[in-house]
Scaffold this active site. Sequence first.
Site, PDB file in Angstrom:
ATOM      1  N   SER A  15      28.474 -15.287  59.370  1.00 47.93           N
ATOM      2  CA  SER A  15      29.312 -16.465  59.131  1.00 47.93           C
ATOM      3  C   SER A  15      29.368 -16.898  57.678  1.00 47.93           C
ATOM      4  O   SER A  15      30.265 -17.640  57.276  1.00 47.93           O
ATOM      5  CB  SER A  15      28.800 -17.633  59.991  1.00 47.93           C
ATOM      6  OG  SER A  15      27.414 -17.819  59.767  1.00 47.93           O
ATOM      7  N   ASN A  67      20.992 -16.579  68.596  1.00 43.19           N
ATOM      8  CA  ASN A  67      19.775 -16.757  67.811  1.00 43.19           C
ATOM      9  C   ASN A  67      19.003 -15.450  67.928  1.00 43.19           C
ATOM     10  O   ASN A  67      18.458 -15.142  68.998  1.00 43.19           O
ATOM     11  CB  ASN A  67      18.965 -17.934  68.368  1.00 43.19           C
ATOM     12  CG  ASN A  67      17.617 -18.068  67.675  1.00 43.19           C
ATOM     13  OD1 ASN A  67      17.324 -17.354  66.709  1.00 43.19           O
ATOM     14  ND2 ASN A  67      16.792 -18.974  68.166  1.00 43.19           N
ATOM     15  N   VAL A  68      18.950 -14.682  66.841  1.00 46.25           N
ATOM     16  CA  VAL A  68      18.335 -13.346  66.937  1.00 46.25           C
ATOM     17  C   VAL A  68      16.835 -13.403  67.229  1.00 46.25           C
ATOM     18  O   VAL A  68      16.246 -12.421  67.681  1.00 46.25           O
ATOM     19  CB  VAL A  68      18.581 -12.491  65.665  1.00 46.25           C
ATOM     20  CG1 VAL A  68      20.050 -12.168  65.491  1.00 46.25           C
ATOM     21  CG2 VAL A  68      17.999 -13.136  64.421  1.00 46.25           C
ATOM     22  N   ASN A  94      21.626  -8.364  59.546  1.00 46.93           N
ATOM     23  CA  ASN A  94      21.708  -9.126  58.293  1.00 46.93           C
ATOM     24  C   ASN A  94      21.071 -10.513  58.390  1.00 46.93           C
ATOM     25  O   ASN A  94      20.582 -11.030  57.391  1.00 46.93           O
ATOM     26  CB  ASN A  94      23.185  -9.264  57.895  1.00 46.93           C
ATOM     27  CG  ASN A  94      23.392 -10.307  56.826  1.00 46.93           C
ATOM     28  OD1 ASN A  94      23.142 -10.072  55.649  1.00 46.93           O
ATOM     29  ND2 ASN A  94      23.818 -11.507  57.230  1.00 46.93           N
ATOM     30  N   SER A 146      15.122  -6.615  51.284  1.00 47.59           N
ATOM     31  CA  SER A 146      15.159  -7.395  50.039  1.00 47.59           C
ATOM     32  C   SER A 146      14.330  -6.697  48.982  1.00 47.59           C
ATOM     33  O   SER A 146      13.321  -6.049  49.296  1.00 47.59           O
ATOM     34  CB  SER A 146      14.591  -8.798  50.259  1.00 47.59           C
ATOM     35  OG  SER A 146      14.454  -9.452  49.010  1.00 47.59           O
ATOM     36  N   TYR A 159       8.217 -14.183  53.985  1.00 43.00           N
ATOM     37  CA  TYR A 159       9.492 -13.472  53.794  1.00 43.00           C
ATOM     38  C   TYR A 159       9.260 -12.031  53.341  1.00 43.00           C
ATOM     39  O   TYR A 159       9.860 -11.095  53.869  1.00 43.00           O
ATOM     40  CB  TYR A 159      10.316 -14.245  52.761  1.00 43.00           C
ATOM     41  CG  TYR A 159      11.694 -13.689  52.484  1.00 43.00           C
ATOM     42  CD1 TYR A 159      12.741 -13.877  53.402  1.00 43.00           C
ATOM     43  CD2 TYR A 159      11.971 -12.999  51.305  1.00 43.00           C
ATOM     44  CE1 TYR A 159      14.010 -13.388  53.138  1.00 43.00           C
ATOM     45  CE2 TYR A 159      13.240 -12.507  51.043  1.00 43.00           C
ATOM     46  CZ  TYR A 159      14.257 -12.709  51.963  1.00 43.00           C
ATOM     47  OH  TYR A 159      15.515 -12.223  51.700  1.00 43.00           O
ATOM     48  N   VAL A 160       8.382 -11.858  52.367  1.00 46.93           N
ATOM     49  CA  VAL A 160       8.121 -10.515  51.835  1.00 46.93           C
ATOM     50  C   VAL A 160       7.506  -9.623  52.922  1.00 46.93           C
ATOM     51  O   VAL A 160       7.881  -8.453  53.063  1.00 46.93           O
ATOM     52  CB  VAL A 160       7.211 -10.590  50.585  1.00 46.93           C
ATOM     53  CG1 VAL A 160       6.754  -9.200  50.170  1.00 46.93           C
ATOM     54  CG2 VAL A 160       7.951 -11.270  49.434  1.00 46.93           C
ATOM     55  N   LYS A 163      10.270  -8.480  55.199  1.00 42.55           N
ATOM     56  CA  LYS A 163      11.178  -7.487  54.602  1.00 42.55           C
ATOM     57  C   LYS A 163      10.462  -6.148  54.375  1.00 42.55           C
ATOM     58  O   LYS A 163      11.081  -5.094  54.491  1.00 42.55           O
ATOM     59  CB  LYS A 163      11.763  -8.030  53.285  1.00 42.55           C
ATOM     60  CG  LYS A 163      12.663  -9.251  53.483  1.00 42.55           C
ATOM     61  CD  LYS A 163      13.851  -8.947  54.382  1.00 42.55           C
ATOM     62  CE  LYS A 163      14.836 -10.091  54.464  1.00 42.55           C
ATOM     63  NZ  LYS A 163      15.982  -9.806  55.337  1.00 42.55           N
ATOM     64  N   ILE A 192      21.395 -12.343  44.982  1.00 37.56           N
ATOM     65  CA  ILE A 192      22.817 -12.401  45.297  1.00 37.56           C
ATOM     66  C   ILE A 192      23.241 -13.870  45.368  1.00 37.56           C
ATOM     67  O   ILE A 192      22.478 -14.706  45.867  1.00 37.56           O
ATOM     68  CB  ILE A 192      23.103 -11.702  46.660  1.00 37.56           C
ATOM     69  CG1 ILE A 192      22.312 -10.381  46.780  1.00 37.56           C
ATOM     70  CG2 ILE A 192      24.598 -11.484  46.861  1.00 37.56           C
ATOM     71  CD1 ILE A 192      22.569  -9.346  45.713  1.00 37.56           C
TER      72      ILE A 192
HETATM   73  P1  NAP Z   1      22.556 -17.133  54.083  1.00 35.81           P
HETATM   74  O1  NAP Z   1      23.694 -17.380  53.173  1.00 35.81           O
HETATM   75  O2  NAP Z   1      21.491 -18.145  54.207  1.00 35.81           O
HETATM   76  O3  NAP Z   1      23.150 -16.755  55.548  1.00 35.81           O
HETATM   77  C1  NAP Z   1      22.263 -16.447  56.591  1.00 35.81           C
HETATM   78  C2  NAP Z   1      23.035 -16.018  57.810  1.00 35.81           C
HETATM   79  O4  NAP Z   1      22.089 -15.711  58.837  1.00 35.81           O
HETATM   80  C3  NAP Z   1      23.953 -17.087  58.356  1.00 35.81           C
HETATM   81  O5  NAP Z   1      25.103 -16.476  58.884  1.00 35.81           O
HETATM   82  C4  NAP Z   1      23.116 -17.724  59.478  1.00 35.81           C
HETATM   83  O6  NAP Z   1      23.899 -18.280  60.514  1.00 35.81           O
HETATM   84  C5  NAP Z   1      22.389 -16.493  59.995  1.00 35.81           C
HETATM   85  N1  NAP Z   1      21.144 -16.832  60.689  1.00 35.81           N
HETATM   86  C6  NAP Z   1      20.075 -17.523  60.221  1.00 35.81           C
HETATM   87  N2  NAP Z   1      19.124 -17.627  61.166  1.00 35.81           N
HETATM   88  C7  NAP Z   1      19.599 -16.980  62.257  1.00 35.81           C
HETATM   89  C8  NAP Z   1      19.086 -16.738  63.557  1.00 35.81           C
HETATM   90  N3  NAP Z   1      17.891 -17.183  63.965  1.00 35.81           N
HETATM   91  N4  NAP Z   1      19.859 -16.049  64.434  1.00 35.81           N
HETATM   92  C9  NAP Z   1      21.078 -15.595  64.066  1.00 35.81           C
HETATM   93  N5  NAP Z   1      21.624 -15.785  62.848  1.00 35.81           N
HETATM   94  C10 NAP Z   1      20.884 -16.480  61.972  1.00 35.81           C
HETATM   95  O7  NAP Z   1      21.793 -15.783  53.691  1.00 35.81           O
HETATM   96  P2  NAP Z   1      22.216 -14.588  52.702  1.00 35.81           P
HETATM   97  O8  NAP Z   1      21.764 -14.946  51.358  1.00 35.81           O
HETATM   98  O9  NAP Z   1      23.617 -14.194  52.936  1.00 35.81           O
HETATM   99  O10 NAP Z   1      21.228 -13.452  53.234  1.00 35.81           O
HETATM  100  C11 NAP Z   1      21.624 -12.492  54.205  1.00 35.81           C
HETATM  101  C12 NAP Z   1      20.536 -11.448  54.329  1.00 35.81           C
HETATM  102  O11 NAP Z   1      20.295 -10.857  53.039  1.00 35.81           O
HETATM  103  C13 NAP Z   1      19.183 -12.013  54.771  1.00 35.81           C
HETATM  104  O12 NAP Z   1      18.540 -11.093  55.613  1.00 35.81           O
HETATM  105  C14 NAP Z   1      18.427 -12.156  53.471  1.00 35.81           C
HETATM  106  O13 NAP Z   1      17.053 -12.117  53.678  1.00 35.81           O
HETATM  107  C15 NAP Z   1      18.944 -10.968  52.701  1.00 35.81           C
HETATM  108  N6  NAP Z   1      18.816 -11.092  51.242  1.00 35.81           N
HETATM  109  C16 NAP Z   1      19.448 -12.075  50.551  1.00 35.81           C
HETATM  110  C17 NAP Z   1      19.314 -12.132  49.179  1.00 35.81           C
HETATM  111  C18 NAP Z   1      20.015 -13.166  48.351  1.00 35.81           C
HETATM  112  O14 NAP Z   1      19.778 -13.173  47.132  1.00 35.81           O
HETATM  113  N7  NAP Z   1      20.845 -14.003  48.884  1.00 35.81           N
HETATM  114  C19 NAP Z   1      18.504 -11.206  48.522  1.00 35.81           C
HETATM  115  C20 NAP Z   1      17.860 -10.234  49.254  1.00 35.81           C
HETATM  116  C21 NAP Z   1      18.027 -10.177  50.631  1.00 35.81           C
HETATM  117  P3  NAP Z   1      24.280 -19.885  60.561  1.00 35.81           P
HETATM  118  O15 NAP Z   1      24.973 -20.182  59.269  1.00 35.81           O
HETATM  119  O16 NAP Z   1      25.172 -20.012  61.731  1.00 35.81           O
HETATM  120  O17 NAP Z   1      22.981 -20.604  60.714  1.00 35.81           O
END
Ligand code: NAP
Length: 251
Positions: A15, A67-68, A94, A146, A159-160, A163, A192
């Site tokens: 989303s 909810n995963v 994701n 990550s 978190y680490v 991952k 990101i």
């Molecule tokens: P984000 O903007 O916070 O979005 C998280 C997404 O996960 C949202 O769609 C949220 O849905 C969904 N979500 C959260 N908890 C959930 C649950 N229990 N069940 C189902 N869906 C759930 O995160 P992002 O930055 O895009 O990160 C996406 C992935 O990339 C994650 O795995 C994160 O660890 C990884 N990552 C991110 C970064 C970064 O710099 N951003 C770096 C490395 C890795 P709702 O909005 O509906 O709650």
Amino acid sequence: MTKLSGKTALVTGGSRGIGEAIVRRLVADGATVFFTYNSGADKAQALVQELSANSASSSTVVALQANVADADSVAALFKAVTAQSARIDILVNNAGITKDGLILRMSETDWDSVMDTNLKGVFFCCKAVAKIMMGQRYGRIINIGSVVGVIGNPGQVNYVSSKAGLMGLTKSLAKELSSRNILVNCVAPGYINTEMTEKLTDEQKKKIQESIPLGRTAEPSEIASVVAFLASDDATYITGQTLSVDGGIAM
Ligand code: NAP
């Protein structure tokens, strides 16, 4: 004919942020895409409407609440997807959260909720999709890890750990499923520009910027393009790998 036409994908947490970019890219590449949201129903529906209106191809986009971290919710998710699609060719795990804190202040709840969403959630989804993909003798599973799972990070032991666990899960599952033509890989993003990194302080952001060889943070589309590659027929001989997409942080 686009790269993923005829393929059906399921993206968790589609989303917003990186997941949203993955959904957009897979749709642009011609896949039928199911994606989940947890609490952001409005955002998810807006994305479905936009993509359905703009899609030049015949791609279908469907948003489902899940909810995963909850086994029953994941079971209901797969029931809903398989009621609408005979196949699931691509699973992108994701969905992920952070609950940061130094270890002395980190509560058991913050440890559990991060592990439950980021690692156990992937286990639930992989288990459900493995049965389907084994029957198809085809599948691509792409886990979003990550860079900190590779190099570690203070203030993020929960978190680490989740991952780093994901990288082990990726390797083991790749070995388990390889004979059925199911490829399992992990993409490890660096920093990101999403709501997850918005939470960082200016001081943390400055420090991060200085640590990136390419000298900048990335856009979600730069992760989505790598996911699309791993999901495509351009990547038929890669499995069990963690591909760092981090501007050179981990090398
Ligand atoms: P984000 O903007 O916070 O979005 C998280 C997404 O996960 C949202 O769609 C949220 O849905 C969904 N979500 C959260 N908890 C959930 C649950 N229990 N069940 C189902 N869906 C759930 O995160 P992002 O930055 O895009 O990160 C996406 C992935 O990339 C994650 O795995 C994160 O660890 C990884 N990552 C991110 C970064 C970064 O710099 N951003 C770096 C490395 C890795 P709702 O909005 O509906 O709650």
